[in-house]
Every structure is written in structure tokens, then in C-alpha cells.
Motif scaffolding. Structure first.
Motif, PDB file in Angstrom:
ATOM      1  N   TRP A  41       0.827  -1.214   0.000  1.00  0.00           N
ATOM      2  CA  TRP A  41       0.000   0.000   0.000  1.00  0.00           C
ATOM      3  C   TRP A  41       0.856   1.257   0.000  1.00  0.00           C
ATOM      4  CZ3 TRP A  41       0.112   3.344   4.244  1.00  0.00           C
ATOM      5  CH2 TRP A  41      -0.809   4.393   4.218  1.00  0.00           C
ATOM      6  N   MET A  42       1.965   1.241   0.730  1.00  0.00           N
ATOM      7  CA  MET A  42       2.855   2.401   0.766  1.00  0.00           C
ATOM      8  C   MET A  42       3.333   2.789  -0.628  1.00  0.00           C
ATOM      9  SD  MET A  42       5.321   1.652   4.043  1.00  0.00           S
ATOM     10  CE  MET A  42       6.570   2.664   3.275  1.00  0.00           C
ATOM     11  N   ASN A  43       3.462   1.822  -1.495  1.00  0.00           N
ATOM     12  CA  ASN A  43       3.992   2.059  -2.831  1.00  0.00           C
ATOM     13  C   ASN A  43       2.905   2.320  -3.870  1.00  0.00           C
ATOM     14  OD1 ASN A  43       6.768   1.701  -2.106  1.00  0.00           O
ATOM     15  ND2 ASN A  43       6.390  -0.504  -1.961  1.00  0.00           N
ATOM     16  N   LYS A  44       1.698   2.609  -3.396  1.00  0.00           N
ATOM     17  CA  LYS A  44       0.585   2.952  -4.288  1.00  0.00           C
ATOM     18  C   LYS A  44       0.106   4.359  -3.946  1.00  0.00           C
ATOM     19  CE  LYS A  44      -0.894  -1.870  -4.689  1.00  0.00           C
ATOM     20  NZ  LYS A  44      -1.959  -2.854  -4.395  1.00  0.00           N
ATOM     21  N   PRO A  45       0.704   5.383  -4.550  1.00  0.00           N
ATOM     22  CA  PRO A  45       0.398   6.766  -4.166  1.00  0.00           C
ATOM     23  C   PRO A  45      -1.049   7.166  -4.402  1.00  0.00           C
ATOM     24  CG  PRO A  45       1.738   6.696  -6.160  1.00  0.00           C
ATOM     25  CD  PRO A  45       1.731   5.310  -5.607  1.00  0.00           C
ATOM     26  N   ASP A  46      -1.766   6.469  -5.277  1.00  0.00           N
ATOM     27  CA  ASP A  46      -3.150   6.841  -5.555  1.00  0.00           C
ATOM     28  C   ASP A  46      -4.109   6.372  -4.466  1.00  0.00           C
ATOM     29  OD1 ASP A  46      -2.392   4.260  -6.504  1.00  0.00           O
ATOM     30  OD2 ASP A  46      -4.344   4.092  -7.491  1.00  0.00           O
ATOM     31  N   GLU A  47      -3.665   5.482  -3.595  1.00  0.00           N
ATOM     32  CA  GLU A  47      -4.512   5.000  -2.508  1.00  0.00           C
ATOM     33  C   GLU A  47      -4.247   5.836  -1.257  1.00  0.00           C
ATOM     34  OE1 GLU A  47      -4.316   0.790  -1.878  1.00  0.00           O
ATOM     35  OE2 GLU A  47      -4.622   0.323  -3.998  1.00  0.00           O
ATOM     36  N   ASP A  48      -4.914   6.970  -1.186  1.00  0.00           N
ATOM     37  CA  ASP A  48      -4.651   7.907  -0.085  1.00  0.00           C
ATOM     38  C   ASP A  48      -5.929   8.497   0.502  1.00  0.00           C
ATOM     39  OD1 ASP A  48      -5.449   9.501  -2.183  1.00  0.00           O
ATOM     40  OD2 ASP A  48      -3.752  10.896  -2.044  1.00  0.00           O
ATOM     41  N   GLU A  49      -7.052   7.755   0.392  1.00  0.00           N
ATOM     42  CA  GLU A  49      -8.320   8.318   0.855  1.00  0.00           C
ATOM     43  C   GLU A  49      -8.380   8.507   2.361  1.00  0.00           C
ATOM     44  OE1 GLU A  49      -9.345   4.009  -0.473  1.00  0.00           O
ATOM     45  OE2 GLU A  49      -7.862   5.542  -0.930  1.00  0.00           O
ATOM     46  N   MET A  50      -7.498   7.855   3.126  1.00  0.00           N
ATOM     47  CA  MET A  50      -7.515   7.990   4.581  1.00  0.00           C
ATOM     48  C   MET A  50      -6.444   8.969   5.084  1.00  0.00           C
ATOM     49  SD  MET A  50     -10.019   5.997   4.999  1.00  0.00           S
ATOM     50  CE  MET A  50     -10.169   5.817   6.775  1.00  0.00           C
ATOM     51  N   LYS A  51      -5.792   9.660   4.186  1.00  0.00           N
ATOM     52  CA  LYS A  51      -4.684  10.551   4.565  1.00  0.00           C
ATOM     53  C   LYS A  51      -5.121  11.614   5.567  1.00  0.00           C
ATOM     54  CE  LYS A  51      -1.216  13.706   2.597  1.00  0.00           C
ATOM     55  NZ  LYS A  51      -0.084  13.122   3.330  1.00  0.00           N
ATOM     56  N   ALA A  52      -6.231  12.273   5.315  1.00  0.00           N
ATOM     57  CA  ALA A  52      -6.647  13.380   6.188  1.00  0.00           C
ATOM     58  C   ALA A  52      -6.885  12.912   7.620  1.00  0.00           C
ATOM     59  CB  ALA A  52      -7.901  14.035   5.622  1.00  0.00           C
ATOM     60  N   ALA A  53      -7.352  11.690   7.794  1.00  0.00           N
ATOM     61  CA  ALA A  53      -7.689  11.193   9.131  1.00  0.00           C
ATOM     62  C   ALA A  53      -6.500  10.617   9.870  1.00  0.00           C
ATOM     63  CB  ALA A  53      -8.788  10.133   9.017  1.00  0.00           C
ATOM     64  N   PHE A  54      -5.529  10.038   9.139  1.00  0.00           N
ATOM     65  CA  PHE A  54      -4.477   9.274   9.807  1.00  0.00           C
ATOM     66  C   PHE A  54      -3.052   9.785   9.582  1.00  0.00           C
ATOM     67  CE2 PHE A  54      -8.014   6.280   9.606  1.00  0.00           C
ATOM     68  CZ  PHE A  54      -7.994   5.730  10.872  1.00  0.00           C
ATOM     69  N   TYR A  55      -2.773  10.432   8.459  1.00  0.00           N
ATOM     70  CA  TYR A  55      -1.402  10.893   8.220  1.00  0.00           C
ATOM     71  C   TYR A  55      -1.405  12.179   7.386  1.00  0.00           C
ATOM     72  CZ  TYR A  55      -2.251   8.140   3.925  1.00  0.00           C
ATOM     73  OH  TYR A  55      -2.783   7.624   2.759  1.00  0.00           O
ATOM     74  N   PRO A  56      -2.068  13.236   7.874  1.00  0.00           N
ATOM     75  CA  PRO A  56      -2.233  14.458   7.082  1.00  0.00           C
ATOM     76  C   PRO A  56      -0.930  15.157   6.724  1.00  0.00           C
ATOM     77  CG  PRO A  56      -2.864  14.830   9.364  1.00  0.00           C
ATOM     78  CD  PRO A  56      -2.690  13.355   9.202  1.00  0.00           C
ATOM     79  N   ASP A  57       0.097  15.029   7.553  1.00  0.00           N
ATOM     80  CA  ASP A  57       1.345  15.758   7.325  1.00  0.00           C
ATOM     81  C   ASP A  57       2.513  14.843   6.979  1.00  0.00           C
ATOM     82  OD1 ASP A  57       0.060  18.215   8.041  1.00  0.00           O
ATOM     83  OD2 ASP A  57       0.232  17.601  10.139  1.00  0.00           O
ATOM     84  N   ILE A  58       2.220  13.585   6.665  1.00  0.00           N
ATOM     85  CA  ILE A  58       3.254  12.590   6.409  1.00  0.00           C
ATOM     86  C   ILE A  58       3.105  12.053   4.987  1.00  0.00           C
ATOM     87  CG2 ILE A  58       4.165  10.330   7.100  1.00  0.00           C
ATOM     88  CD1 ILE A  58       4.707  12.352   9.207  1.00  0.00           C
ATOM     89  N   LYS A  77       3.231   8.992   2.877  1.00  0.00           N
ATOM     90  CA  LYS A  77       3.134   7.586   3.280  1.00  0.00           C
ATOM     91  C   LYS A  77       4.315   6.750   2.790  1.00  0.00           C
ATOM     92  CE  LYS A  77       0.315   5.418  -0.350  1.00  0.00           C
ATOM     93  NZ  LYS A  77      -0.916   4.635  -0.582  1.00  0.00           N
ATOM     94  N   ARG A  78       5.024   7.218   1.763  1.00  0.00           N
ATOM     95  CA  ARG A  78       6.202   6.482   1.293  1.00  0.00           C
ATOM     96  C   ARG A  78       7.310   6.457   2.331  1.00  0.00           C
ATOM     97  NH1 ARG A  78       7.505   9.826  -3.975  1.00  0.00           N
ATOM     98  NH2 ARG A  78       7.140  11.446  -2.387  1.00  0.00           N
ATOM     99  N   HIS A  79       7.234   7.339   3.334  1.00  0.00           N
ATOM    100  CA  HIS A  79       8.287   7.454   4.343  1.00  0.00           C
ATOM    101  C   HIS A  79       7.881   6.862   5.693  1.00  0.00           C
ATOM    102  CE1 HIS A  79       9.595  11.189   1.840  1.00  0.00           C
ATOM    103  NE2 HIS A  79      10.038  10.054   1.321  1.00  0.00           N
ATOM    104  N   LEU A  80       6.794   6.108   5.742  1.00  0.00           N
ATOM    105  CA  LEU A  80       6.304   5.611   7.031  1.00  0.00           C
ATOM    106  C   LEU A  80       7.282   4.647   7.693  1.00  0.00           C
ATOM    107  CD1 LEU A  80       2.503   5.154   6.251  1.00  0.00           C
ATOM    108  CD2 LEU A  80       3.539   6.827   7.799  1.00  0.00           C
ATOM    109  N   ILE A  81       8.000   3.855   6.895  1.00  0.00           N
ATOM    110  CA  ILE A  81       9.014   2.981   7.482  1.00  0.00           C
ATOM    111  C   ILE A  81      10.220   3.811   7.928  1.00  0.00           C
ATOM    112  CG2 ILE A  81      10.711   1.179   6.973  1.00  0.00           C
ATOM    113  CD1 ILE A  81       8.636  -0.273   5.377  1.00  0.00           C
ATOM    114  N   ARG A  82      10.677   4.698   7.071  1.00  0.00           N
ATOM    115  CA  ARG A  82      11.826   5.539   7.417  1.00  0.00           C
ATOM    116  C   ARG A  82      11.577   6.333   8.692  1.00  0.00           C
ATOM    117  NH1 ARG A  82      12.670  10.963   4.167  1.00  0.00           N
ATOM    118  NH2 ARG A  82      11.031  11.467   5.679  1.00  0.00           N
ATOM    119  N   ASP A  83      10.355   6.813   8.874  1.00  0.00           N
ATOM    120  CA  ASP A  83      10.034   7.656  10.018  1.00  0.00           C
ATOM    121  C   ASP A  83       9.614   6.867  11.256  1.00  0.00           C
ATOM    122  OD1 ASP A  83      10.604   9.778   8.384  1.00  0.00           O
ATOM    123  OD2 ASP A  83       8.515  10.268   7.930  1.00  0.00           O
ATOM    124  N   GLY A  84       9.631   5.542  11.180  1.00  0.00           N
ATOM    125  CA  GLY A  84       9.411   4.727  12.354  1.00  0.00           C
ATOM    126  C   GLY A  84       7.978   4.370  12.667  1.00  0.00           C
TER     127      GLY A  84
END
Length: 234
Positions: A112-129, A131-138
Motif C-alpha cells: 500500500w505504501m507504494n501505491k500513491p493513488d490510494e490515499d483516501e484515509m490521509k486526512a484522518a491518519f497521516y495528514p502531514d506525512i 506515506k512512502r516514508h512511514l518505514i523511514r520515520d518509524g
């Protein structure tokens, strides 16, 4: 509680073989916490496994989560019950949002991290992140402690009350950002106290915390420290 959010169901193709030591069979010492907690006395345990629903940062059920069940090693379950028993006299208990996580679910996260078009939950769960960097950022890991069966994501909730009436911890579960770090300073006094209460009780019961998620705890002396399991939750 099952999510009432719109759910986009997607057929999941099998992921690639895990690059870690995995076992496909459920060991005998993995237990269903809801059943295990009630073996010797009536205990109130809330099970709300979010990755079996659409109410999570992906927005759909995650691979391997086929039921709303909290599976843990017996050692982790016994330690969690210590916390539940300490909370019970105050009308409180633990709500379990995740526990054992199959390795295939971890691989689903990475895909899922490698699918940039799948971001419908961004506003609720990772608005300022990004998602490609979720592993890098811990926030995610290619090898999750959850897959060893002795880690859990929990909140404190009233034993009796409407669903969702958990104590206020300052952010929703699985909110990716510095606000979810246990030591984040810009919280109310009550939010800080609730985080401290949860962390203190869990650590006293034998769990370790991490510095990126106030809800995550793993057993310090876990029985499978180098094994990652991949049987489904069903």
C-alpha cells in the motif's frame, strides 16, 4: 465495534514470501484473549481489531485479518490481564485495537505504501506525512513485533459506556505524526495523565513502550523474540 465507514473491499493477491523466519502454523500457546481472560473469572475485555475493518489508515480490511479476534501468546495475555484487573475496580478496562499481526499483513502495508493513488484515509491518519516514508520515520516496519505474538495496541476505556468512549489520549489510534509520540508536549494535563497511566500500568506488567506510538506495547520477555508468524486471524 465494527466500523461504519464506507468500506472499499479489494481482492488481495498473495504477497511475496517473507524475508524473515516465519511459521505458518499457530503455536499451541497462542490464545484468543477474550476467551482466555474469562477462564477463571468474569472479566470485561473490549476487542476492536481495526485492521479487520475499514476504520484504519488503509481504509479496508488488511490481508490476514479475517475476524475481530485478539490473539496473543499466553505470556502476553497473562501480563495484559494484570492490567485489566488493576483497572476493573475503577470501572475501566483495556480496549485492544491490534495484537498478533500476520506477516502477510505487514507485506500488505508495504504494498500500500507504494501505491500513491490510494490515499483516501490521509486526512484522518497521516495528514502531514508522505506515506512512502512511514518505514523511514518509524511508524511501520518490514518486521513487526506484532507478528511475534506478544505486542499489542491498547487504550483505556470504560467497562460500560458507548462505543468509542475511551479515555482522551490526545490523538486517534494510528495517527502518524509527532502528536502520537508518548512525550509530545502540546497536550492537555488530562491527556498527559492518561498516557502516563496507560504506560505506567503496562510497564509494571512487564511490557516495553516505544517512542513513536503511545498505544503500542510489547512484552519485554517474549517467548518468540526471533520468530515471525503468518497464520491468518480467523
Amino acid at each position: 465495534m465494527r466500523s461504519t465507514l464506507p468500506c472499499r473491499l479489494t481482492a488481495l493477491a498473495p504477497g511475496p514470501a517473507a524475508t524473515v523466519e516465519t511459521r505458518l502454523q499457530r503455536p499451541d500457546d497462542f490464545v484468543d484473549l477474550a476467551e482466555f481472560a474469562r477462564q477463571d473469572k468474569k472479566r470485561h475485555v473490549h476487542i476492536d481489531i481495526r485492521y479487520a475493518t475499514c476504520n484504519n489508515f488503509i481504509g479496508r480490511p488488511v490481508a490476514g485479518y479475517k475476524a475481530n479476534k485478539c490473539l496473543l501468546t499466553q505470556a502476553a495475555a497473562r501480563a495484559a490481564i494484570q492490567v485489566i484487573d488493576r483497572l476493573s475496580p475503577f470501572g475501566l478496562t483495556l480496549r485492544f485495537l491490534d495484537a498478533y499481526r500476520p506477516q502477510r499483513a505487514v507485506e500488505d502495508f508495504i504494498a500500500w505504501m507504494n501505491k500513491p493513488d490510494e490515499d483516501e484515509m490521509k486526512a484522518a491518519f497521516y495528514p502531514d506525512i508522505d506515506k512512502r516514508h512511514l518505514i523511514r520515520d518509524g511508524y511501520l516496519a518490514a518486521r513487526s513485533s506484532h507478528s511475534r505474538g506478544s505486542a499489542m495496541d491498547v487504550v483505556i476505556a470504560p467497562i460500560i459506556g458507548a462505543a468509542g468512549q475511551d479515555l482522551d489520549f490526545g490523538t486517534p489510534y494510528d495517527y502518524f505524526g509527532p502528536e502520537s509520540h508518548p512525550s509530545y508536549p502540546a497536550l492537555t494535563a488530562q491527556q498527559k495523565a492518561n498516557r502516563l497511566l496507560l504506560r505506567t500500568l503496562m510497564v509494571q506488567a512487564g511490557f516495553r513502550s516505544i517512542e513513536t506510538e503511545w498505544w503500542h506495547f510489547q512484552l519485554a520477555e517474549e517467548p518468540y523474540p526471533a520468530t515471525y508468524f503468518d497464520f491468518p486471524i480467523e
